[in-house]
Motif scaffolding. Sequence first.
Motif, PDB file in Angstrom:
ATOM      1  N   LEU A  28       0.840  -1.195   0.000  1.00 46.82           N
ATOM      2  CA  LEU A  28       0.000   0.000   0.000  1.00 46.82           C
ATOM      3  C   LEU A  28       0.878   1.249   0.000  1.00 46.82           C
ATOM      4  CD1 LEU A  28      -2.735  -0.807   2.669  1.00 46.82           C
ATOM      5  CD2 LEU A  28      -3.062  -0.578   0.202  1.00 46.82           C
ATOM      6  N   ARG A  29       0.417   2.255  -0.700  1.00 42.04           N
ATOM      7  CA  ARG A  29       1.173   3.505  -0.752  1.00 42.04           C
ATOM      8  C   ARG A  29       0.763   4.382   0.432  1.00 42.04           C
ATOM      9  NH1 ARG A  29       3.229   0.258  -3.874  1.00 42.04           N
ATOM     10  NH2 ARG A  29       4.230   0.921  -5.805  1.00 42.04           N
ATOM     11  N   ASN A  30       1.185   3.938   1.609  1.00 38.68           N
ATOM     12  CA  ASN A  30       0.898   4.663   2.840  1.00 38.68           C
ATOM     13  C   ASN A  30       2.218   5.078   3.492  1.00 38.68           C
ATOM     14  OD1 ASN A  30       1.889   2.276   3.906  1.00 38.68           O
ATOM     15  ND2 ASN A  30      -0.064   1.581   4.723  1.00 38.68           N
ATOM     16  N   ASP A  31       2.148   5.461   4.764  1.00 39.78           N
ATOM     17  CA  ASP A  31       3.370   5.933   5.410  1.00 39.78           C
ATOM     18  C   ASP A  31       4.442   4.844   5.508  1.00 39.78           C
ATOM     19  OD1 ASP A  31       1.816   4.609   7.301  1.00 39.78           O
ATOM     20  OD2 ASP A  31       2.259   6.022   8.905  1.00 39.78           O
ATOM     21  N   ASN A  32       4.045   3.586   5.643  1.00 38.74           N
ATOM     22  CA  ASN A  32       5.045   2.516   5.674  1.00 38.74           C
ATOM     23  C   ASN A  32       5.870   2.503   4.385  1.00 38.74           C
ATOM     24  OD1 ASN A  32       4.107   1.624   8.165  1.00 38.74           O
ATOM     25  ND2 ASN A  32       2.677   0.180   7.248  1.00 38.74           N
ATOM     26  N   TYR A  33       5.186   2.620   3.276  1.00 34.78           N
ATOM     27  CA  TYR A  33       5.854   2.643   1.978  1.00 34.78           C
ATOM     28  C   TYR A  33       6.769   3.869   1.860  1.00 34.78           C
ATOM     29  CZ  TYR A  33       6.510   2.640  -3.073  1.00 34.78           C
ATOM     30  OH  TYR A  33       7.055   2.641  -4.327  1.00 34.78           O
ATOM     31  N   LEU A  34       6.288   5.010   2.326  1.00 32.81           N
ATOM     32  CA  LEU A  34       7.082   6.236   2.260  1.00 32.81           C
ATOM     33  C   LEU A  34       8.339   6.126   3.122  1.00 32.81           C
ATOM     34  CD1 LEU A  34       4.179   8.834   2.354  1.00 32.81           C
ATOM     35  CD2 LEU A  34       5.623   8.242   0.388  1.00 32.81           C
ATOM     36  N   PHE A  35       8.218   5.549   4.311  1.00 33.90           N
ATOM     37  CA  PHE A  35       9.392   5.379   5.174  1.00 33.90           C
ATOM     38  C   PHE A  35      10.387   4.385   4.573  1.00 33.90           C
ATOM     39  CE2 PHE A  35       6.568   6.985   8.663  1.00 33.90           C
ATOM     40  CZ  PHE A  35       7.289   8.139   8.892  1.00 33.90           C
ATOM     41  N   LEU A  36       9.880   3.327   3.954  1.00 32.34           N
ATOM     42  CA  LEU A  36      10.763   2.371   3.287  1.00 32.34           C
ATOM     43  C   LEU A  36      11.553   3.078   2.178  1.00 32.34           C
ATOM     44  CD1 LEU A  36      11.641  -0.621   2.959  1.00 32.34           C
ATOM     45  CD2 LEU A  36       9.775  -0.843   1.305  1.00 32.34           C
ATOM     46  N   GLY A  37      10.867   3.877   1.388  1.00 38.41           N
ATOM     47  CA  GLY A  37      11.527   4.629   0.328  1.00 38.41           C
ATOM     48  C   GLY A  37      12.523   5.638   0.872  1.00 38.41           C
ATOM     49  N   LEU A  38      12.136   6.354   1.921  1.00 38.40           N
ATOM     50  CA  LEU A  38      13.045   7.330   2.536  1.00 38.40           C
ATOM     51  C   LEU A  38      14.352   6.668   2.961  1.00 38.40           C
ATOM     52  CD1 LEU A  38      10.848   9.598   4.822  1.00 38.40           C
ATOM     53  CD2 LEU A  38      12.433  10.352   3.047  1.00 38.40           C
ATOM     54  N   GLY A  39      14.230   5.547   3.625  1.00 35.78           N
ATOM     55  CA  GLY A  39      15.436   4.839   4.065  1.00 35.78           C
ATOM     56  C   GLY A  39      16.318   4.450   2.897  1.00 35.78           C
ATOM     57  N   GLY A  40      15.689   3.970   1.835  1.00 33.81           N
ATOM     58  CA  GLY A  40      16.449   3.576   0.647  1.00 33.81           C
ATOM     59  C   GLY A  40      17.151   4.749  -0.007  1.00 33.81           C
ATOM     60  N   TYR A  41      16.455   5.875  -0.134  1.00 28.06           N
ATOM     61  CA  TYR A  41      17.064   7.037  -0.792  1.00 28.06           C
ATOM     62  C   TYR A  41      18.155   7.685   0.061  1.00 28.06           C
ATOM     63  CZ  TYR A  41      13.510   6.569  -4.341  1.00 28.06           C
ATOM     64  OH  TYR A  41      12.722   6.081  -5.346  1.00 28.06           O
ATOM     65  N   ILE A  42      17.968   7.688   1.364  1.00 36.06           N
ATOM     66  CA  ILE A  42      19.014   8.221   2.240  1.00 36.06           C
ATOM     67  C   ILE A  42      20.253   7.329   2.165  1.00 36.06           C
ATOM     68  CG2 ILE A  42      19.661   8.556   4.663  1.00 36.06           C
ATOM     69  CD1 ILE A  42      16.758   9.601   5.069  1.00 36.06           C
TER      70      ILE A  42
END
Length: 188
Positions: A28-42
Amino acid sequence: VLRDLPGVLDWVKLRGATIRGASTSTMLRNDNYLFLGLGGYIERADMTLRLLDVKSYLLLPEMDVVGGGRDHHQWTSVLHATSAVRAYHHVYRGDYSPWNIADFLILNARFPRSVAFSYSKIEKSLAMLSETYGGEEHACHGTAREAVRQLKHLQMGEIFRQGLHEFVRSTIGTTRRLNSEIYEAYHF
């Protein structure tokens, strides 16, 4: 044991690809997905910066190496380490100069492993998190916005004039601070 290394690396790559595929196609494109992406991009921005730091700080001081065959090999090895050889060649058509390689890995906003690309995705993810949590912004939002703004207006000439190592170390510090600010803002 060293002879088992290729098998272990293949296992790690397969598991990483499986996680990436599952998250991209089923999460789901929710906050969990956003945090996963943030970690990857950082992590991606930090890794690219650290590779450039090793090259700029440890290898460049050997003046007899700069511009020679060994220097060329070292710079192209940075492209290999970031899986950037094919994309780089598409953009620069075989001109493997240190200037262009650093430009590609730092400022090219279309290459997914570049610092500029990673920071733009961090900024977008934080904006979506802000929307998710009622529009509230934290220090991390301003830090990401400012970093993206600076990267958009920066030229390689400026980076080399101030020193590649100095720029990279400063940007690693910004990435570390941004990571801490996200942690503080969202209570990880």
